[in-house]
Design an enzyme around this catalytic site. Structure first.
Site, PDB file in Angstrom:
ATOM      1  N   HIS A 123      -3.060  -5.724   0.851  1.00  0.00           N
ATOM      2  CA  HIS A 123      -2.756  -5.731   2.153  1.00  0.00           C
ATOM      3  C   HIS A 123      -2.635  -7.083   2.578  1.00  0.00           C
ATOM      4  CE1 HIS A 123      -2.796  -1.657   3.581  1.00  0.00           C
ATOM      5  NE2 HIS A 123      -3.704  -1.492   2.782  1.00  0.00           N
ATOM      6  N   CYS A 132       0.868  -1.118  -0.114  1.00  0.00           N
ATOM      7  CA  CYS A 132      -0.009  -0.196  -0.078  1.00  0.00           C
ATOM      8  C   CYS A 132       0.843   1.080  -0.023  1.00  0.00           C
ATOM      9  CB  CYS A 132      -0.922  -0.084   1.408  1.00  0.00           C
ATOM     10  SG  CYS A 132      -2.215   1.371   1.137  1.00  0.00           S
ATOM     11  N   GLU A 158      -1.338  -8.431   5.329  1.00  0.00           N
ATOM     12  CA  GLU A 158      -1.294  -8.743   6.635  1.00  0.00           C
ATOM     13  C   GLU A 158      -2.912  -8.557   7.127  1.00  0.00           C
ATOM     14  OE1 GLU A 158      -1.051  -5.847   5.049  1.00  0.00           O
ATOM     15  OE2 GLU A 158      -1.903  -4.073   6.084  1.00  0.00           O
TER      16      GLU A 158
END
Lengths: 741, 88, 237
Positions: C203, C86, C205
């Protein structure tokens, strides 16, 4: 005192929104004419926005206590215990007027303000929700306001890094000249890290931290308490501009400073800025405060003491620091490149003294500005037009010929249709706690390090409240609780945002008083305390008030995150149960607004004991693992609730439902009534579910089965709707966006 | 001295913001707008007077930070010459 | 073997990366402050998502010229791995550690949604646990994620298999409809020539646990850890 400032007269005081009686009272308190700066202080702190002078007598009725309440109303936000040494901080606030004048910045700074309310308590914000109301969706102005407000919320929240997990958007012509932008925020804090906005300890230094002060929003607090007139669009210069980046730095620096133990008290400089902080903080602690304004970091030259005290520049806080530990605080703010300047100290004598370069410009008892602000018990009167409105019989309108088309149209109505267009602009996941994303009855977030989760929702229906303010407001509480229940949570606390017209009109104040009564009754019956909130009066344009709109923000707890339940159907073959009473009405319904373009009629009755039992039964079924989905039947009635259950999930599923005949078909399909929940039950759980419902002695029955790819509804044995499920899905998915292109 | 830096998307790079604004103008009846591109204006107040060296440093600022060479062009304009310090 | 997660003023995915690496994967991880330049104790440095410096000039522009990013050149030359997600991807492009640039989404709005990406290069330390053509479900959350590179750069990227992920449908087709932000050729992630610096807009994560966002992102972390464990001595210290 000051010589360069305008001479204060009654005229000037009235231009500041004070009445002649209030001005006399100021002179009595001071024993002399106020200085110009003092006039500014009184006008801001005695405004409705800060002093709640018209609402206080009503707000006292609200139930605010419960064993799990750690902080009730009166602070920047309320706090409830979550167990495990953790607490949840919650607050909702309006930014209606600024958002009408400049939708992007107005909404953005609304988010900024509510975030600061949460982190001044020592909590890290973990979620926001927003409750929005706009005028006629066909009006180009609505499109402009909606686009700007959503972009502003998106920009501020996303840049700051807090997920937006829910809320609502509804449309009614009454909001055309006065949209509502209510933002709720919750934060997480350890019990031993809770901070309060108190200026304890005479001699302690007072620190100004955060962004520099400019002339932004001077008179924002008084603007928020003024009725809009034509030409309000020219008021742009007073609107504050947000800086979410600085806010994020302020968050990290404040939490870092609080962690050191060197901070005694902290408050956000929000409405009425430094004026508010420097009087409320000592007032809460029974102390006084002195400030030297020449030390306040400014970004404009030539600012007067009046302007510095009343500026509403964003992203600023006032800190009281333990004497001798100033260096620790300075170091943390320096690490985050933020100003932290000692501008004064706490005193023992209960006075606020404001100086600039040593020259005294204001000297006022802090109590006079805060606790001793005027409180009014103004006359209330039930509006004369209400009887005729309630007497309207929705069934006097012709029934639709084609119920399939009626369903498709109501699903595509912007208040009912999917709000995907809105929430895909919001970060919903940062923090990786969001277990249920926007688009179900409530947002659900896990609490890391525990097995728990919290559920969050906002609800309110202005049409109901117009027709019956007491029951309408109680319904908002009941529906919010039902939304949490359907998500598997036990309701914990309410934060409310009460949006009404001018309290100086007896009929508006009557609506307000009745709404408070309704909220109190529902909160008592459902045992949910109100821990924080906000009153927004004067939501009027050219003498026309908005629909009275109390918005209920509610937080609930799931002891086991695994209990979380979503609204959409999961498996073909599951039975669909309707838990709750039969009574429904088209009075104030979405159906009536969409097809009849009318607002009128009587609401279906609300039985709060039954409401409580239905919710308890539903939670028991969820906790026992008997339910695959649960959905509150709300705007649009049972047909819409069934459709939403069928199409709002990752997979569209057909249903076959049979309802007994109960009057006219439109009433059966689209009638709205409280305490009704749709649950889907896997076949293996059927028997257990049945016996559980019997145990709770709530009305319920199976009304259909999940499966296939058609949405089929029979009433009294006759097929009234039978459409491919993708058709209703299409109507619902595209209904909102068609107004925006 | 005062300088003005205009940063805009390079020719040939799609400018959706520009297209959206152009469409909005058309909606208001301004159909004569043939092309519209949105850029950024940066106003700088600098110590010292205008000089070839000062201009060179401004261009360096643009190359190093103010513009992204992959997508953006820039122009530097000195709008006020300014005076040398310590001179009347 | 240790991960470093960089914090710039305005970063917000730092805690999420830290949590996934430390609490989900039980690997050693520390925060790295943006003014730090000593990266010698790390094997992999992560530039997380957020709005560094508010992204006020251009996304990632100021962070791309920060001390810690200045130190990444040496870190990579010594064999360190860098993952930018990002805002981290935007920073890496601004710092010219990766080719191309990230521009405002073509729809002109922020987008937070689930996307699918197809793996094009599965021979990197970041992707070696994946197969070419594999489709991952990863969320995005950005306003400026439209990848742009000129034709010559694109040719170069293709010639050296530097395009790692493209936005695609659930079935793996690279279509216009599957492109959430208008990226050229649906590019969602690219790697440097050496294969040691990866940038991607999604993302990973946020897709590292079944309860929140699924586990497809975990595959990237597993690949990384596998690479680092096997070649644990690759940092020349």
């Amino acid at each position: 005192m000051s010589g360069a400032e305008p001479k204060v007269t009654l005229d000037l005081a009235q231009a500041h929104g004070l009445t002649a009686e209030e001005y006399d009272r100021i002179i009595r308190i001071l024993g002399r004419e106020p200085t110009f700066t003092e006039l500014g202080l009184f006008s801001a702190l005695w405004s409705e926005h800060c002093a709640y002078k018209h609402s206080k007598v009503f707000l006292r009725q609200l139930p605010t206590r419960a064993p799990h309440v750690l902080q009730g109303p009166g602070e920047n936000a309320g706090i409830v215990d979550l167990g495990d040494g953790l607490a949840l901080v919650l607050k909702m606030e309006s930014h209606n007027h600024p958002s009408f004048i400049e939708p992007f910045q107005g909404a953005a700074t609304g988010v900024g303000g509510i975030l600061r309310d949460i982190f001044t308590m020592g909590a890290r914000p973990i979620a926001t929700l927003d409750s929005l109301r706009f005028g006629d969706p066909e009006d180009p102005k609505t499109r402009y306001l909606l686009g700007g407000v959503v972009a502003g919320i998106s920009w501020y929240g996303n840049c700051f890094g807090v997920p937006n997990v829910g809320g609502e958007v509804a449309f009614a012509p009454e909001y055309g000249g006065n949209p509502l932008v209510n933002v709720m925020c919750v934060g997480l804090v350890r019990h031993d890290r809770i901070f309060r906005a108190r200026a304890e300890g005479p001699g302690n230094p007072v620190f100004y931290v955060g962004a520099k002060t400019g002339r932004d929003g001077i008179h924002g607090a008084t603007m928020a308490s003024a009725v809009f007139e034509e030409g309000a669009e020219e008021r742009r210069p007073t609107v504050q501009v947000g800086d979410p980046f600085t806010e994020k730095l302020l968050l990290e620096a404040c939490l870092g400073a609080l962690e050191t133990g060197a901070v005694v008290g902290i408050q956000d400089m929000g409405a009425a800025g430094l004026a508010c902080c420097s009087s409320e903080m000592p007032a809460r602690a029974g102390t006084g405060m002195e400030v030297e304004l020449s030390r306040v970091p400014r970004r404009e030259t030539g600012m007067t003491p009046y302007e510095i005290m009343l500026s509403e520049s964003q992203e600023r806080m006032l800190l009281v620091v333990a004497r001798g530990r100033e260096a620790e605080v300075r170091e943390i703010f320096a690490k985050w490149d933020l100003d932290a300047v000692e501008i004064g100290r706490v005193t023992a004598d209960g006075m606020l003294r404001v100086r600039i370069e040593g020259r005294l410009v204001a000297e006022v008892p802090v109590r006079a500005l805060t606790e001793d602000a005027p409180v009014y018990e103004k006359p209330t009167a039930r509006p004369g037009w209400l009887d005729a409105l309630v007497a309207f019989d929705p069934l006097s309108l012709p029934a639709p010929r084609d119920y399939e088309r009626a369903l498709l149209e109501i699903l595509a109505a912007p208040t009912v249709a999917s709000k995907h267009w809105v929430y895909r602009q919001y970060d919903q996941q940062v923090g990786i706690n969001t277990l249920v994303l926007p688009g179900s009855d409530a947002g659900v977030l896990r609490i890391k390090g525990t097995r728990k989760a919290i559920a969050l929702t906002t609800d309110g229906n202005g049409r109901y409240v117009l027709l019956d303010p007491c029951q309408g407001a109680a319904l908002a509480v009941a529906e919010a609780a039902r939304n949490l229940t359907c998500s598997g949570a036990r309701p914990l606390a309410v934060t409310d945002c009460l949006n009404f017209g001018s309290p100086e009109r007896p009929e508006i104040l009557w609506q307000f008083g009745e709404a408070i009564r309704g909220i109190s009754q529902a909160c008592q019956a459902l045992e949910i305390p109100v821990v924080s909130g906000n009153v927004s009066f004067y939501n009027e344009t050219e003498g026309r008030a908005i629909l009275p709109t109390p918005i209920i923000g509610m937080a609930g707890l799931l002891e086991e995150a695994e209990w979380r339940t979503t609204q959409w159907l999961k498996n073909a073959g599951d039975r669909i149960a309707l838990i709750g009473p039969e009574a429904v009405s088209l009075g104030g319904s979405e159906y009536l607004a969409t097809f009849g373009r009318r607002l009128g009629g009587r609401l279906a009755p609300l039985d709060l004991r039954l409401e409580r039992d239905v919710q308890s039964a539903c939670r028991a079924a969820i906790e026992a693992g008997l339910v695959a989905s649960a959905h509150d039947s709300a705007e649009g009635g049972l047909a819409v609730a069934l459709a939403e259950a069928a199409i709002s999930g990752p997979e569209e599923l057909g249903v076959e439902v049979a309802l007994p005949s109960g009057g006219r078909l439109d009433l059966v399909l689209f009638g709205e009534g409280p305490s009704r929940i749709l649950a889907s039950v896997p076949p293996a759980a059927e028997r257990h579910f049945e016996s559980l419902m019997r145990e709770w002695r709530v009305p319920w029955r199976f009304i259909g089965t999940v499966g296939g790819n058609r949405f089929t509804l029979r009433v009294g044995g006759e097929v009234v709707i039978n459409v491919p499920v993708e058709r209703i899905a299409h109507a619902w998915r595209t209904g909102f966006e068609r107004y925006l292109v | 001295m005062r300088a003005r830096v205009v940063v805009r998307l390079k020719r040939g790079i799609l400018d959706p913001q520009g297209s959206a604004v152009k469409r909005a103008l058309e909606g208001l009846g301004y159909r004569e707008v043939r092309d519209l591109r949105v850029g950024k204006l940066l106003e700088l107040e600098l110590d010292g007077a205008a000089s070839a060296q000062a201009r060179g440093r401004l261009e360096e600022m643009c190359r190093r930070l103010l513009a992204n060479p992959v997508t953006e062009d820039f122009t530097v304009e000195i709008v006020e010459e300014g005076t040398r310090p310590n001179l009347p | 073997m240790k991960f470093g997660v960089v914090i710039f003023p305005g970063t917000w995915s730092d805690c999420d990366f830290h949590y996934v690496i430390g609490e989900v994967l039980h690997q050693p991880v520390r925060y790295v402050w943006h003014r730090d330049t000593d990266l010698s104790e790390y094997d992999c440095v992560i530039l997380p998502g957020g709005f560094s410096y508010g992204d006020y000039l251009r996304a990632g522009a100021v962070a791309g010229r920060s001390p810690v990013v200045g130190a990444l050149g040496d870190f990579v030359a010594r064999g360190g791995l860098v993952l930018g997600s990002c805002n981290g991807f935007q920073i890496l492009c601004e710092a010219t550690l990766l080719p191309g640039a990230l521009m405002r989404n073509e729809c002109l709005q922020y987008r937070c949604q689930s996307t699918h990406v197809v793996v094009e290069n599965a021979e990197l330390p970041f992707t070696r646990g994946l197969r070419p053509g594999q489709v991952l479900k990863l969320p995005i959350s950005h306003g400026e994620g439209k990848y742009y590179a000129d034709l010559e750069t694109l040719r170069h990227l293709k010639a050296r298999s530097q395009i790692v992920f493209r936005y695609c449908t659930e079935a793996g087709e690279v279509t216009k409809e599957a492109n959430p932000n208008g990226s050229v050729e649906n590019i969602a992630g690219v790697v440097n020539e050496e294969g040691t610096v990866l940038g991607l807009m999604p993302h990973p994560e946020r897709a590292a646990e079944a309860a929140v966002g699924g586990t497809d992102g975990l595959l990237l972390f597993h690949s990384l850890i596998g690479s680092l464990v096997e070649d644990g001595s690759f940092l020349k210290r």
